[in-house]
Design a protein around this motif. Structure first.
Motif, mmCIF file in Angstrom:
data_model
loop_
_atom_site.group_PDB
_atom_site.id
_atom_site.type_symbol
_atom_site.label_atom_id
_atom_site.label_comp_id
_atom_site.label_asym_id
_atom_site.label_seq_id
_atom_site.Cartn_x
_atom_site.Cartn_y
_atom_site.Cartn_z
ATOM 1 N N UNK A 225 0.866 -1.177 0.000
ATOM 2 C CA UNK A 225 0.000 0.000 0.000
ATOM 3 C C UNK A 225 0.903 1.228 0.000
ATOM 4 N N UNK A 226 0.940 1.932 -1.129
ATOM 5 C CA UNK A 226 1.883 3.033 -1.296
ATOM 6 C C UNK A 226 1.400 4.315 -0.629
ATOM 7 N N UNK A 227 2.350 5.053 -0.110
ATOM 8 C CA UNK A 227 2.033 6.350 0.471
ATOM 9 C C UNK A 227 1.698 7.344 -0.645
ATOM 10 N N UNK A 228 0.932 8.373 -0.365
ATOM 11 C CA UNK A 228 0.586 9.354 -1.398
ATOM 12 C C UNK A 228 1.716 10.346 -1.686
ATOM 13 N N UNK A 229 2.804 10.280 -0.924
ATOM 14 C CA UNK A 229 3.906 11.220 -1.109
ATOM 15 C C UNK A 229 5.181 10.601 -0.551
ATOM 16 N N UNK A 230 6.324 11.131 -1.001
ATOM 17 C CA UNK A 230 7.602 10.674 -0.461
ATOM 18 C C UNK A 230 7.644 10.812 1.061
ATOM 19 N N UNK A 231 7.066 11.885 1.571
ATOM 20 C CA UNK A 231 7.217 12.212 2.994
ATOM 21 C C UNK A 231 5.966 11.934 3.811
ATOM 22 N N UNK A 232 5.064 11.100 3.305
ATOM 23 C CA UNK A 232 3.842 10.797 4.061
ATOM 24 C C UNK A 232 4.123 9.784 5.172
ATOM 25 N N UNK A 233 3.331 9.866 6.238
ATOM 26 C CA UNK A 233 3.455 8.966 7.379
ATOM 27 C C UNK A 233 2.126 8.249 7.574
ATOM 28 N N UNK A 234 2.178 6.954 7.810
ATOM 29 C CA UNK A 234 0.980 6.152 8.016
ATOM 30 C C UNK A 234 0.380 6.466 9.392
ATOM 31 N N UNK A 235 -0.903 6.844 9.383
ATOM 32 C CA UNK A 235 -1.563 7.231 10.641
ATOM 33 C C UNK A 235 -2.494 6.151 11.149
ATOM 34 N N UNK A 236 -3.383 5.653 10.302
ATOM 35 C CA UNK A 236 -4.402 4.691 10.760
ATOM 36 C C UNK A 236 -4.687 3.674 9.660
ATOM 37 N N UNK A 237 -4.833 2.400 10.058
ATOM 38 C CA UNK A 237 -5.093 1.310 9.113
ATOM 39 C C UNK A 237 -6.332 0.550 9.571
ATOM 40 N N UNK A 238 -7.421 0.592 8.803
ATOM 41 C CA UNK A 238 -8.647 -0.131 9.190
ATOM 42 C C UNK A 238 -8.569 -1.601 8.754
ATOM 43 N N UNK A 239 -7.780 -2.406 9.445
ATOM 44 C CA UNK A 239 -7.556 -3.794 9.043
ATOM 45 C C UNK A 239 -8.849 -4.603 9.018
ATOM 46 N N UNK A 240 -9.752 -4.311 9.917
ATOM 47 C CA UNK A 240 -10.982 -5.099 10.012
ATOM 48 C C UNK A 240 -11.796 -5.054 8.727
ATOM 49 N N UNK A 241 -11.654 -4.001 7.950
ATOM 50 C CA UNK A 241 -12.451 -3.849 6.735
ATOM 51 C C UNK A 241 -11.975 -4.744 5.596
ATOM 52 N N UNK A 242 -10.779 -5.302 5.710
ATOM 53 C CA UNK A 242 -10.286 -6.166 4.633
ATOM 54 C C UNK A 242 -10.017 -7.590 5.115
ATOM 55 N N UNK A 243 -10.027 -7.827 6.412
ATOM 56 C CA UNK A 243 -9.673 -9.143 6.945
ATOM 57 C C UNK A 243 -10.597 -10.247 6.463
#
Length: 724
Positions: A225-243
């Protein structure tokens, strides 16, 4: 003839250990690529660092630490071995780069594989031949004059003695020595002739050949899952929606690095798409979008250096009859590989195995070992051809990502393939450059002095130092390894000093760090440097009132350079451009030390649209091992350069790259490819020279100079696009 000293200089630590061994995988069929047993690390280079092995079935295995990138290296290396052993190809097999199995030959780059690896194989094969001759002379009390070698046998007065019979189950452990004769120089039954490439049949038939084709039992598939920018930081991942989605196996997260794993490939793609739109990111400062790339580059902080200064330019320029200045530029460009990068990784019993199309398996092993925190001996990388790419494309990145994912799923082969938009958006690009020339001419039209200033980002941030910051995933982990610092400065000034004679020359380089990820792309700075130098030479020729051929020849002293350019002049002497057409030329010696290449282009401009109708080249790469291979390399370089020159430029917005497909990043289509003629100058008395990157700069200049001759419009900023 090579001495042992020169051989060691080519190959590093080198000794041949000839032994009877079981067959070792040397193709990309799945059955051969399955892991039977982890090769032991190279602990004794005096025995293991070998180039030739005799297999149990009597065939001969040739070993190289270099990678096949589509350049035909495999065939050429087999040719030199076949020559020295007078052995047909069906008696030979080739082992490509693999850690713990092949020599550590660093990176397959810089057009040096023929100069180094192939010549090392040649000398090792000649030593093997003479070693067998020595054993037969001793055993059968005969003379070397009575011996011949053919297809795995030594012939003694017509009687064939197989190598295995001569050895009698013994091993030969012998250091390389200076052979009495190199058949490649004296007989040339194999080298110097076109040879069939066995790998082409697999490609044409669509058989399993590339790393993308690998399949293993129980293998799972991953997507990042690619970030939208070189300097983006991952904040929240809704894992339950894809599990609960079909095929879901695991979500892998480490800092901002996020990947999904599924049972099937399309399931992984669906998970990537579903999750990609639901992840929350924190994006940092926006990317600057300059309207004027030249002004933008020159405004960046720079590390300036005078790289060459001879002859006191200001003194020779004072009172000169003619002074001429010109400024040129090239944009960021892509590798734009047709096949998106791919790797397979397996973490099993504490050992990480990786199959990938990296150009340097040993440097990559060191880098990945640090990134995943494993001892070096616990990482094993096997080189498998990819779909062909020259330069530092994402092959190393995808291998690093596959390794990170595989460590989270022990015992499972994990296959990771990038998508087209990922390949375009995340690869390391060839940097933008600005080139400014000033020269003074005497009254008789000779160059008295030349001042050259160039602006460039680094041209290599390969993972050669073992620093995980040089791998894309390294920057996104927690803790982060950061991003590459300033890369190799030398790439920027490659071919910056003109090959032409001048009374004074000064070169100043200004190295900056731009907003985009960059690294090595075919020919590095030589493409832009030669393009600008050769266009400037045409402009100077016009100022001097001379034709482009005559002006160049007047400033050349190297006899091979003069011959190469003279042959091109003869080859195009009867070309008569029609209305709206122009003929242009370009010339260079790659690195000023490798192959000589002269290129001409016939370009037609209709309603502002330039079309390259035909291209000619003459290439002198010293001793030619495979004329077809050398022609193919040169043809491909010319066509690739024409595409760069006419069409290609990376675009970006305030967050990331926007040219993420073939519409937003156009390249030459099949119907746009010109007719191409290449003349090879074979010089068997001289060493082979690197040739894979010789045509790019001269081809660009030839196209642009032809446009001027067709329209009267000087194009100095690439890509050409439409001519106004």
């Amino acid at each position: 003839m090579s001495t042992r000293r020169s051989f060691l200089k080519q190959a590093g630590s080198i000794t041949i250990g000839f032994s009877i061994l079981g067959p070792i995988a040397c193709t990309t069929d799945n059955k051969d690529l399955a892991l039977a047993e982890m090769p032991q690390p190279l602990t004794d280079p005096e025995r293991i660092d070998s180039w030739i092995r005799l297999l149990e079935d009597g065939r001969i295995q040739v070993i190289t630490g270099k990678m096949e990138l589509g350049q035909g290296l495999s065939t050429a290396i087999l040719q030199v071995a076949a020559e020295e052993l007078n052995t047909s190809f069906n008696q030979l097999s080739l082992q490509l780069a693999e850690t713990g199995v092949t020599p550590d030959e660093g990176i397959t780059a810089g057009s040096r594989s023929m100069e180094t690896s192939a010549m090392s194989v040649r000398q090792a094969a000649a030593c093997l031949r003479e070693t067998f001759f020595g054993l037969v002379v001793e055993e059968y009390e005969t003379s070397v004059d009575n011996l011949e070698i053919e297809n795995g046998n030594v012939l003694v007065k017509g009687v064939a003695l197989p190598f295995t019979e001569i050895l009698k189950s013994k091993n030969i452990e012998k250091a390389v020595f200076e052979p009495k004769e190199l058949y490649g120089k004296t007989r040339r039954a194999f080298v110097g002739h076109p040879m069939h490439r066995p790998d082409l049949e697999k490609m044409v038939r669509g058989e399993a050949f590339y790393v993308q084709d690998l399949r293993f039992p129980g293998m799972v598939h991953a997507r990042v899952i690619r970030t939208p920018a070189y300097n983006a930081v991952l904040a929240e991942v809704p894992e339950a929606e894809v599990a609960d989605m079909p095929g879901f196996v695991k979500l892998v997260r480490n800092g901002t690095f996020l990947a999904v794993v599924a049972e099937k490939e399309f399931q992984a793609v669906q998970l990537q798409r579903a999750l990609g739109g639901k992840v929350t990111w924190e994006v940092g400062e926006p990317l600057e979008q300059p309207e004027d790339i030249k002004a933008f580059i020159k405004s960046l902080p720079q590390d300036s250096n005078t790289d060459e200064d001879r002859g006191a330019y200001e003194e020779v320029a004072e009172g000169a009859a003619i002074t001429h200045k010109a400024s040129y530029s090239k944009p960021y460009i892509m590798h734009a590989a047709n096949g998106p990068s791919c790797a397979v990784a397996l973490f099993e019993e504490g050992v990480l195995h990786i199959w990938c199309h990296s150009q340097g398996v040993y440097p990559l092993r060191e880098t990945i070992a640090k990134m995943v925190d494993l001892p070096l001996e616990k990482v094993h990388i096997k080189g498998v051809p990819g779909s062909g790419c020259y330069g530092h494309n994402p092959a190393d990145d995808v291998a690093g990502e596959a390794a990170l994912i595989a460590k989270e799923i022990p015992g499972k082969h994990v296959r990771l393939q990038w998508m087209r938009n990922e390949e375009h958006a995340w690869e390391p690009y060839g940097t933008a450059m600005v080139m400014e020339h000033e020269a003074v001419l005497s009254e008789n039209g000779k160059i008295k002095g030349w001042n050259y200033e160039l602006w460039s980002d680094a041209h290599s941030t390969r993972p050669t130092s073992g620093d995980p910051a040089n791998l894309l995933p390294g920057r996104f982990l927690e803790p982060s390894f950061g991003t590459p610092g300033q890369g190799w400065r030398g790439g920027a000034i490659r071919n910056a000093p003109p090959i032409y004679t001048t009374n004074a020359f000064r070169l100043t380089s200004h190295i900056f760090q731009g907003p985009l990820r960059v690294s090595a792309l075919r020919s590095l700075g030589a493409y832009a440097n030669v393009f600008s130098i050769e266009c400037f030479m045409d402009e100077l020729a016009e100022k001097a009132g001379q034709d482009p051929f005559t002006f160049r020849l007047r400033h050349l002293e190297d006899k091979r350079a003069i011959s190469c350019l003279g042959r091109l002049k003869l080859n195009v002497s009867e070309v008569s451009p029609e209305k709206g057409q122009g003929l242009g030329i370009g010339f260079a010696r790659y690195k000023n030390s490798a192959a000589y290449c002269a290129v001409a282009a016939l370009v037609e401009v209709t309603d502002g649209n330039p079309v390259v109708k035909k291209m000619w080249a003459v290439i002198d790469a010293g001793e030619c091992i495979n004329p077809d291979g050398l022609k193919n390399q040169t043809e491909g370089g010319m066509i690739q350069s024409a595409s760069w020159t006419l069409k290609e430029a990376v675009k970006w917005n305030d967050t990331h790259i926007s040219s993420i497909d073939w519409q937003s990043y156009p390249i030459l289509r099949f119907q746009e490819i010109p007719k191409v003629e290449v003349e090879v100058v074979d010089r068997p008395e001289t060493p082979p020279l690197g040739a894979g990157e010789a045509a790019q700069g001269p081809a660009a200049a030839a196209v642009v100079n032809a446009i001027y001759n067709a329209t009267g419009v000087r194009v100095r900023d690439l890509p050409v696009g439409r001519v106004n």
